[in-house]
Write an enzyme that holds these catalytic residues in place. Structure first.
Site, PDB file in Angstrom:
ATOM      1  N   ASP A  62     -10.577  -2.172  -4.989  1.00 30.06           N
ATOM      2  CA  ASP A  62     -11.890  -2.595  -4.525  1.00 30.06           C
ATOM      3  C   ASP A  62     -12.960  -1.956  -5.403  1.00 30.06           C
ATOM      4  O   ASP A  62     -13.069  -0.728  -5.470  1.00 30.06           O
ATOM      5  CB  ASP A  62     -12.075  -2.176  -3.055  1.00 30.06           C
ATOM      6  CG  ASP A  62     -13.406  -2.635  -2.488  1.00 30.06           C
ATOM      7  OD1 ASP A  62     -13.697  -3.840  -2.553  1.00 30.06           O
ATOM      8  OD2 ASP A  62     -14.171  -1.773  -1.991  1.00 30.06           O
ATOM      9  N   THR A  95     -18.014  -7.427  -5.989  1.00 27.64           N
ATOM     10  CA  THR A  95     -18.584  -6.237  -6.629  1.00 27.64           C
ATOM     11  C   THR A  95     -18.063  -6.068  -8.053  1.00 27.64           C
ATOM     12  O   THR A  95     -18.821  -5.761  -8.975  1.00 27.64           O
ATOM     13  CB  THR A  95     -18.258  -4.980  -5.809  1.00 27.64           C
ATOM     14  OG1 THR A  95     -16.835  -4.916  -5.582  1.00 27.64           O
ATOM     15  CG2 THR A  95     -18.957  -5.007  -4.471  1.00 27.64           C
ATOM     16  N   THR A  96     -16.753  -6.274  -8.248  1.00 26.93           N
ATOM     17  CA  THR A  96     -16.181  -6.119  -9.592  1.00 26.93           C
ATOM     18  C   THR A  96     -16.755  -7.154 -10.545  1.00 26.93           C
ATOM     19  O   THR A  96     -17.072  -6.851 -11.700  1.00 26.93           O
ATOM     20  CB  THR A  96     -14.651  -6.241  -9.520  1.00 26.93           C
ATOM     21  OG1 THR A  96     -14.141  -5.294  -8.575  1.00 26.93           O
ATOM     22  CG2 THR A  96     -14.032  -5.979 -10.878  1.00 26.93           C
ATOM     23  N   ASP A 388     -13.785  -6.891   3.524  1.00 24.81           N
ATOM     24  CA  ASP A 388     -14.346  -7.832   2.547  1.00 24.81           C
ATOM     25  C   ASP A 388     -14.208  -9.270   3.042  1.00 24.81           C
ATOM     26  O   ASP A 388     -15.134 -10.082   2.919  1.00 24.81           O
ATOM     27  CB  ASP A 388     -13.642  -7.684   1.197  1.00 24.81           C
ATOM     28  CG  ASP A 388     -14.110  -6.446   0.434  1.00 24.81           C
ATOM     29  OD1 ASP A 388     -15.109  -5.839   0.857  1.00 24.81           O
ATOM     30  OD2 ASP A 388     -13.466  -6.090  -0.577  1.00 24.81           O
TER      31      ASP A 388
END
Length: 548
Positions: A62, A95-96, A388
């Site tokens: 994550d 997010t990545t 998520d």
């Protein structure tokens, strides 16, 4: 200069990096952060093992968890971490992708700067491209109804793929969608509002993830304070208490001198009477069950058990707040003011095998997702993946739009941006094209992380989109280009818009800096880490530390 002597305006420990050196320093720091999480992207992404200073181990892929756990001590790098945190807060996932795009934007911007294109032109071009790309996201997006369970399950499964929840994603995605639908209400204007305050997650070890359950109401991981207390009620009057059922202590240190056993006995009797009065107040209110955040005296436990009242002490504050939502009852902070109106009706069930209380309310609503995992590390990563999925499904319900996954939307946006660049005058056109190239990083990295030929697949993807297949994306398992919407690989449109906006703004913020002045070394922790950039030079990454 002052009378021929140089004027010193900075301290001896101050450091300064200027112009091109400052830009190179900032870009390298930001790219270092982005590249640290790139290998975690996609279904075939790898995990990171993070060990903190206390020796606690976290194994995850994550993005925001990795960046928050890393010991980053560089001001520019922390700006990129903020991209991930903002993405997590606003969209719950992606997010990545957001951090990786920001790093790629800066890499391509560096190439433009080396061609003597001014940062202002690059920034303007990135702003134009970001705004246009977000407008195009809305055109590419597909409308989804809040009651479309299959579409929502596809969003949840896509979010879980590549994470700890992937093996049982069919079961878990169904639980997530039912949980979200259980706490969704329709507003007066017809929009749907997801009240995540009424959704709680509890984790347990020792069982497979596929055995996870969705429960109506709350779960309290506590035992009765006395073995003789009843544990099951069909329609109990429940009291939520934030006041100890104990002898009241003096505000200051006191001592009591007794001259005879009778005086001592009277003192003890008075304490006993005080506890009896507290229990009597609970009995008079009509309460059958008491969830107390504070302590309960042993003698009070005995009195409550004799009255047939179930009492639970040291209930977590978060559990008490959730019980308030589930039961619709206020939290009482003073027993002296307790009345029957402070109670709520609910059913209480004791699971002796799991040692849990299940609490359901009559009027108010609330659901609990009970997640199982074989070990602590497994259940922790499972919870991150489920959180998520909950965020993206709730966003989809509220926003009502989805996009094709597998890099399809990035390739489509890149193609449209290149066509748009032809209408942009000046050097900003090159920045718009660089923005398009940066978006294609996502399908490239998805292919690389799956061990596939990124160049060949990107060529195939571009050809499919040029032929009009806007949903053509990468299947990393087969290595083929396919219609990802039909394959059930879909993402929420809001997360993609947020990722593009956050990445562009972070890149522009870094590009706008041409002078770094630091009172000490170029770090944010104020420790003695080596590696700060010396005056006039690029130096190290200012204490990126062993975490990198």
């Amino acid at each position: 200069m002052q009378q021929g002597q140089p004027m010193i305006i900075m301290g001896d420990d101050a450091q300064r990096v200027k112009d091109k050196d400052a830009q190179e320093y900032n870009i390298s720091a930001a790219r270092g952060v982005a590249e640290s999480v790139r290998s975690t992207l996609g279904p075939k992404g790898m995990d990171k093992m993070l060990v903190d200073s206390m020796g606690d181990v976290t194994i995850t892929n994550d993005g925001v968890t990795i960046l928050q756990t890393m010991d980053i001590d560089n001001p520019t790098a922390e700006m990129i971490v903020e991209v991930a945190e903002t993405q997590e807060d606003e969209a719950g996932d992606g997010t990545t992708s957001a951090v990786a795009i920001a790093g790629e934007l800066l890499k391509n911007a560096e190439d433009l700067l080396e061609q003597d294109i001014h940062p202002t032109a690059v920034i303007k071009g990135f702003n134009l491209a970001s705004e246009y790309a977000r407008d195009q996201v809305d055109e590419v997006a597909t409308e989804v109804d809040a009651d479309d369970t299959e579409a929502l399950k596809s969003v949840a499964e896509t979010s879980m793929t590549g994470k700890g929840a992937e093996l049982d994603k069919d079961v878990l995605a169904d639980l997530v969608v039912r949980a979200i639908q259980g706490v969704t209400v329709e507003a007066d204007d017809g929009s749907h509002v997801v009240d995540l305050a009424n959704l709680n997650i509890e984790t347990r070890t020792g069982r497979a993830a596929g055995e996870s359950r969705l429960l109506s109401g709350a779960v309290v991981d506590k035992d009765p304070v006395h073995e003789d207390m009843p544990t099951d009620f069909e329609a109990a009057d429940v009291l939520l208490l934030n006041d100890p059922i104990e002898v009241e202590e003096a505000d200051v240190d006191t001592s009591v001198n007794v001259d005879s056993p009778d005086q001592l006995q009277r003192f003890l009797d008075q304490e006993e009477e005080q506890l009896r009065e507290k229990v009597d107040k609970i009995v008079e209110s009509g309460a059958d069950v008491v969830f107390c955040q504070k302590g309960i005296d042993d003698l009070a436990q005995h009195y409550l058990a004799k009255e047939g009242i179930l009492a639970v002490r040291r209930t977590k504050k978060s559990d008490l707040s959730f019980l308030k939502n589930v039961l619709g009852a206020p939290i009482v902070s003073d027993l002296d003011s307790l009345t029957a109106d402070d109670l709520a009706v609910g059913s209480i069930t004791r699971d002796t095998e799991e040692e849990l209380f299940y609490v359901e309310g009559e009027d108010a609503h609330g659901v609990t997702l009970l997640l199982y995992g074989t070990t602590e590390h497994v259940v922790d990563e499972l919870e991150r993946g489920i959180q998520d999925a909950i965020d993206v499904v709730s966003t989809t319900v509220s926003d009502g739009r989805t996009l094709p996954g597998g890099g399809a939307v990035e390739v489509e946006l890149a193609s449209r941006l290149r066509n748009y660049a032809d209408s942009v005058d000046g050097r900003e056109q090159l920045a718009v094209e660089a923005f398009a190239d940066s978006l294609e990083l996502i399908p490239r990295v998805l292919a690389e992380n799956a061990g596939l030929d990124a160049i060949d697949l990107l060529v195939d993807l571009r050809a499919a989109h040029e032929a009009g297949d806007t949903d053509a994306g990468l299947n990393v398992f087969s290595g083929e280009v396919e219609n990802t919407t039909e394959a059930g690989v879909v993402e929420t449109a809001h997360a993609k818009e947020q990722a593009i906006a956050s990445a562009a703004e972070a890149a522009n913020l870094v590009l706008k800096i041409d002078d770094i002045i630091s009172a000490g070394d170029l770090s944010t922790g104020g420790d003695d880490d080596e590696g700060g950039a010396p005056a006039g030079g690029m130096g190290g990454m200012g204490g990126m530390g062993g975490a990198m």
